[in-house]
Design an enzyme around this catalytic site. Structure first.
Site, mmCIF file in Angstrom:
data_model
loop_
_atom_site.group_PDB
_atom_site.id
_atom_site.type_symbol
_atom_site.label_atom_id
_atom_site.label_comp_id
_atom_site.label_asym_id
_atom_site.label_seq_id
_atom_site.Cartn_x
_atom_site.Cartn_y
_atom_site.Cartn_z
ATOM 1 N NE ARG A 73 -3.000 0.116 3.274
ATOM 2 C CZ ARG A 73 -2.737 0.782 4.404
ATOM 3 N NH1 ARG A 73 -2.660 2.101 4.397
ATOM 4 N NH2 ARG A 73 -2.552 0.130 5.531
ATOM 5 C CE1 TYR A 127 -16.582 9.377 -17.426
ATOM 6 C CE2 TYR A 127 -15.363 9.571 -15.367
ATOM 7 C CZ TYR A 127 -16.188 8.850 -16.210
ATOM 8 O OH TYR A 127 -16.612 7.600 -15.829
ATOM 9 C CG ASP A 192 -9.025 14.410 -17.715
ATOM 10 O OD1 ASP A 192 -8.326 13.738 -18.494
ATOM 11 O OD2 ASP A 192 -9.975 13.932 -17.072
ATOM 12 C CE LYS A 217 -12.030 5.965 -20.123
ATOM 13 N NZ LYS A 217 -11.871 6.102 -18.680
#
Length: 422
Positions: A73, A127, A192, A217
């Site tokens: 982590r 988005y 973005d 993506k």
């Protein structure tokens, strides 16, 4: 002679070379060719005092601990390779990867809110889920929506972030990032860059402090990995690592490996798909069944277009193109934003941002352009003008955008109107 001494200095390498070699420069010295996948969740250490000191150092600055890993982590060697590579491609000091693009954006918002800067200035469209996260105030943030010209006036003493997306999802509106960064003053600009990728645009070169990707993506590129990443300076990266450790939004090592592999072909994939998209945009522009075509000036593999007929019939009519959410894969995808990706945005806000009910978003893949066009042509058949027109491809070199459109807006084209109605 050490064979790695023959490598070009990273500072001199072109983007195509960087995409292949960044994050892998140490492999030859280890006698490796392919990057290893480290699936360990924890790592042994017999020096508990040393471990305590390293954990204290991480708690202070968020810097990656020196020496061997500590716990999955906190960090993972395979994921770190991807982060190194993406930072090189975007031209930033560092990058921090997360389990999804939304986890990455959440971490940025938490990083600013933790310093008391909960106000966000944002430009639509974004988005849909990014819009929803900001608007719903789920993280205790407050958002002011504005156009690019209003950013400076919207800033407040407690503004911690300015958020934009260019080209925007789903309208492909383009923004002048350098001008926006200037308007932000000392407030960090988050851009973005999912649609453009560093192949077409590097926002950090225009003043953005934070560059966000839904790595699901184009960076992954094959529709088989979910991830997010923020490219930024090392100071901000340290804070993001601390939040990732505390909240647990870590990226799985296998995903890190797939992303690193995806980066190697990113420039080739983006350029090939972009060439096909440009041709499809030209054909859609000339098609009387299509009302408007939106295609960015910087190019890319995304097209948005509005139909005269029912867009849901187009979705139902494709056979080669996959009707599905997401984008950036090797295969072409089409979706209706008002029904899916931007359904969570309030209808008035959605339409005000240019997301009409007739808008379709097409992510162009690596298929042959003629096969893709045949599929689109067949799917558009039920729309207005069906059976009344035959398509003639526009001449090579014809543009699919309006050259007189303002520089900070997407290239929007009004298609040829039919001379008679059906």
């Amino acid at each position: 002679m050490d064979p790695t001494s023959l490598y070009l200095s990273p500072a001199r390498r072109a983007l195509d070379t960087e995409a292949v070699h960044a994050g892998r420069d140490d492999l030859a010295r280890q006698g490796l060719h392919a990057p290893p996948i480290d699936l360990s969740t924890t790592y042994p250490s017999y020096d508990s005092r040393g471990e305590a000191a390293r954990i204290d150092a991480f708690a202070t600055t968020g810097a990656e601990p020196d020496g061997p890993p500590v716990y999955g982590r906190l960090g993972n060697p395979t994921v770190a390779r991807f982060e190194t590579a993406l930072a090189r491609l975007e031209g930033t000091d560092s990058a921090v990867a997360f389990a999804s693009g939304m986890a990455a954006l959440t971490a940025v918002l938490l990083a600013r809110a933790s310093t008391g800067l909960r106000h966000v200035v944002a430009v639509r469209p974004l988005y849909g889920c990014s819009d929803h996260l900001l608007t719903a105030g789920l993280l205790g943030s407050e958002v002011t929506w504005t156009d690019p010209a209003g950013i400076a006036d919207a800033l407040r003493p407690d503004t911690g972030l300015v958020v934009v997306e260019s080209p925007a999802n789903p309208t492909l509106a383009e923004l002048d990032l350098r001008a926006i960064a200037h308007s932000c003053g000392s407030v960090p600009l988050l851009a973005d860059n999912t649609f453009a990728t560093p192949v077409l645009q590097r926002p950090a070169e225009h003043g953005a402090r934070l560059v966000l990707h839904s790595a699901t993506k184009y960076l992954g590129g094959h529709g088989d990995v979910m991830a997010g990443v923020v490219a930024c300076d090392e100071e901000f990266a340290g804070r993001l690592r601390q939040i990732r450790f505390a909240t647990g939004g870590v990226l799985h090592p296998l995903a890190g490996y797939l992303l690193l592999r995806g980066l190697a072909t990113l420039p080739i994939r983006v350029r090939a798909a972009s060439a096909t998209a440009a041709e499809l945009a030209r054909r859609l522009t000339a098609d009387p069944r299509v009302a408007h075509v939106h295609y960015p000036r910087i190019g890319g593999a995304m097209i948005a277009f509005e139909t005269y007929g029912d867009p849901h019939e187009v979705i139902a009519g494709v056979r080669l193109i996959t009707p599905a959410v997401s984008l950036g894969s090797v295969d072409s995808l089409i979706q209706h934003p008002a029904s899916i990706s931007h359904r969570v945005v309030e209808e008035t806000d959605r339409r005000g941002a240019g997301v009409s009910d007739r808008l379709l978003r097409l992510s162009v893949g690596l298929e042959d352009v003629e096969d893709l066009w045949a599929d689109l042509d067949g799917a558009l058949a039920p729309s207005r003008g069906a059976g009344l027109y035959s398509y003639a491809a526009p001449p090579r070199g014809a543009t699919s955008h309006n050259p007189s459109a303002p520089a900070n807006e997407s290239a929007t084209v009004t298609a040829l109107r039919p001379s008679r109605t059906p």
